[in-house]
Design an enzyme around this catalytic site. Structure first.
Site, short mmCIF file in Angstrom:
data_model
loop_
_atom_site.label_atom_id
_atom_site.label_comp_id
_atom_site.label_asym_id
_atom_site.label_seq_id
_atom_site.Cartn_x
_atom_site.Cartn_y
_atom_site.Cartn_z
N ASP A 222 21.73 -66.34 -37.71
CA ASP A 222 22.72 -67.02 -36.88
C ASP A 222 22.74 -68.52 -37.16
O ASP A 222 23.80 -69.14 -37.28
CB ASP A 222 22.39 -66.74 -35.41
CG ASP A 222 23.25 -67.52 -34.44
OD1 ASP A 222 24.48 -67.33 -34.46
OD2 ASP A 222 22.70 -68.34 -33.67
N GLU B 230 13.55 -59.72 -34.13
CA GLU B 230 14.81 -60.47 -34.33
C GLU B 230 14.72 -61.40 -35.53
O GLU B 230 13.83 -62.25 -35.62
CB GLU B 230 15.15 -61.32 -33.10
CG GLU B 230 16.51 -61.99 -33.27
CD GLU B 230 16.79 -63.12 -32.29
OE1 GLU B 230 17.98 -63.47 -32.15
OE2 GLU B 230 15.85 -63.66 -31.68
N SER C 183 24.43 -65.34 -27.31
CA SER C 183 23.27 -64.47 -27.57
C SER C 183 22.67 -63.93 -26.29
O SER C 183 22.22 -62.78 -26.25
CB SER C 183 22.21 -65.24 -28.35
OG SER C 183 22.68 -65.61 -29.61
N ASP D 130 23.38 -59.09 -32.17
CA ASP D 130 23.93 -59.39 -30.85
C ASP D 130 25.38 -59.88 -30.95
O ASP D 130 26.16 -59.71 -30.03
CB ASP D 130 23.06 -60.38 -30.05
CG ASP D 130 22.58 -61.56 -30.85
OD1 ASP D 130 23.03 -61.73 -32.00
OD2 ASP D 130 21.76 -62.33 -30.32
N HIS D 131 25.74 -60.46 -32.09
CA HIS D 131 27.11 -60.92 -32.31
C HIS D 131 27.25 -61.34 -33.76
O HIS D 131 26.26 -61.45 -34.49
CB HIS D 131 27.45 -62.11 -31.39
CG HIS D 131 26.46 -63.22 -31.50
ND1 HIS D 131 26.38 -64.05 -32.61
CD2 HIS D 131 25.46 -63.62 -30.66
CE1 HIS D 131 25.40 -64.91 -32.44
NE2 HIS D 131 24.81 -64.67 -31.28
N THR E 151 17.51 -64.29 -27.11
CA THR E 151 17.38 -62.86 -27.42
C THR E 151 16.03 -62.29 -27.02
O THR E 151 15.98 -61.30 -26.29
CB THR E 151 17.70 -62.60 -28.90
OG1 THR E 151 19.06 -62.98 -29.15
CG2 THR E 151 17.51 -61.15 -29.24
N HIS F 66 25.92 -70.69 -38.41
CA HIS F 66 26.45 -71.89 -37.73
C HIS F 66 26.54 -73.06 -38.72
O HIS F 66 27.46 -73.87 -38.63
CB HIS F 66 25.54 -72.29 -36.57
CG HIS F 66 25.75 -71.49 -35.32
ND1 HIS F 66 26.92 -71.52 -34.59
CD2 HIS F 66 24.92 -70.64 -34.66
CE1 HIS F 66 26.81 -70.73 -33.53
NE2 HIS F 66 25.61 -70.17 -33.56
#
Length: 311
Positions: A202, A197, A21, A244-245, A74, A206
């Site tokens: 995320d 954000e 990140s 971001d990913h 971030t 995970h």
């Protein structure tokens, strides 16, 4: 407007198959690729000026809003500089003493407890710098929209998952933070820059937890809708929505009807981690055609997001 963005970091090719990140957010914030875990800083430790810092220098108001602590990778990438994303309190010092966003909201402390991200001494520093500090949705709502500086600290760490909020939860939803940030920033005749954000999409990925992911995506979607509603009738604002990913490599196997979670599986090796997949990029508003200057075969590098925003 819809395209895809590449998310690589400097070390992707040689050492890592995907970005983290910090590196990805730094690319969007500064226009420079950086190493894994670096925050808007070159491999030699030279700070790269962020879009938030540029906006501040232009006289614009600035804000960072999210569901993570304010000095996580971030948000930190837009207002702090460090060779390691794990130097959290050092980056909080950057936010308070250098870039000094007018609005910061997320986690990091409570009235009685600091954290590795924000110490109680740093909260006192913020107060001395003129920040009004709020800890609950009710306190946030009560702040005048003409307030100069606001620091929202709604949890000692990250905010609760949308699907796991306890009864009586005092944390504002991301959409409510976004609405308040817009109200606090919109009155500057020079304009503003705001980064929002949905950090825990995320986290859920995970965890391989589809209910968590779904709740966080819906919460983020609500925040985007707040901005779209605010923009209606305006011709002076550019909205960019991206990631971001990618995390986990979620593949939807089938839907299960309205109101039910989808069935899916994750293609990332265990433990579930980021992937090198391109991410979507959506944009709407003033000068959106600038983005076309950075598109090659339907894809742009994540560093181009900075250049388009700066222009």
């Amino acid at each position: 407007y819809y395209k895809c963005a590449v998310t690589t970091s400097l070390l992707n090719v040689d050492q890592y198959p995907f970005t983290d990140s910090a590196a990805a957010a730094s690319a969007m914030a500064t226009g420079h690729k950086v190493n894994w875990t670096a925050v808007s800083t070159s491999p030699d430790g030279v700070p790269y000026t962020t879009i938030l810092e540029h906006a501040k220098a232009m006289g614009k108001r600035t804000g960072l809003v999210g569901t993570d602590p304010i000095s996580r990778a971030t948000p930190a990438a837009f207002g702090a500089h460090d060779l390691s994303r794990y130097n959290y309190q050092s980056m909080t010092d950057d936010l308070l003493n250098s870039s000094r966003p007018d609005v910061m909201m997320g986690g990091g402390a409570t009235p009685t407890a600091g954290s590795d991200y924000v110490s109680l001494a740093q909260v006192n520093t913020a107060i001395s710098l003129g920040y009004q500090v709020v800890y609950t949705q009710a306190q946030m709502d009560s702040i005048s929209n003409s307030a100069d500086k606001v620091l929202g600290l709604f949890a000692v760490m990250d905010l609760a998952f949308e699907v796991e909020r306890p009864a009586g939860c005092t944390e504002p939803h991301l959409s409510e933070q976004t609405a308040k940030a817009l109200a606090l920033l919109e009155n500057d005749p020079d304009g503003f820059f705001l980064m929002v954000e949905g950090a825990k999409i995320d986290y859920g990925s995970h965890n391989g937890n589809i209910p968590q992911i779904t709740g966080e995506v819906l919460g983020f979607n609500d925040a985007v809708q707040v901005v779209l509603d605010w923009m209606r009738g305006r011709n002076d604002t550019l909205l960019i929505v991206t990631a971001d990913h990618e995390t986990g490599g979620l593949v939807i196997d089938h839907g299960n009807g309205k109101g039910n979670y989808v069935t899916g599986h994750f293609t990332s090796p265990l433990p579930l981690d980021h992937t090198s997949a391109n991410v979507p990029l959506y944009a709407l508003g003033s000068n959106v055609s600038i983005l076309d200057d950075y598109i090659v075969d339907g894809v742009m590098d994540n560093t181009a997001i900075f250049h388009a925003m700066y222009r």
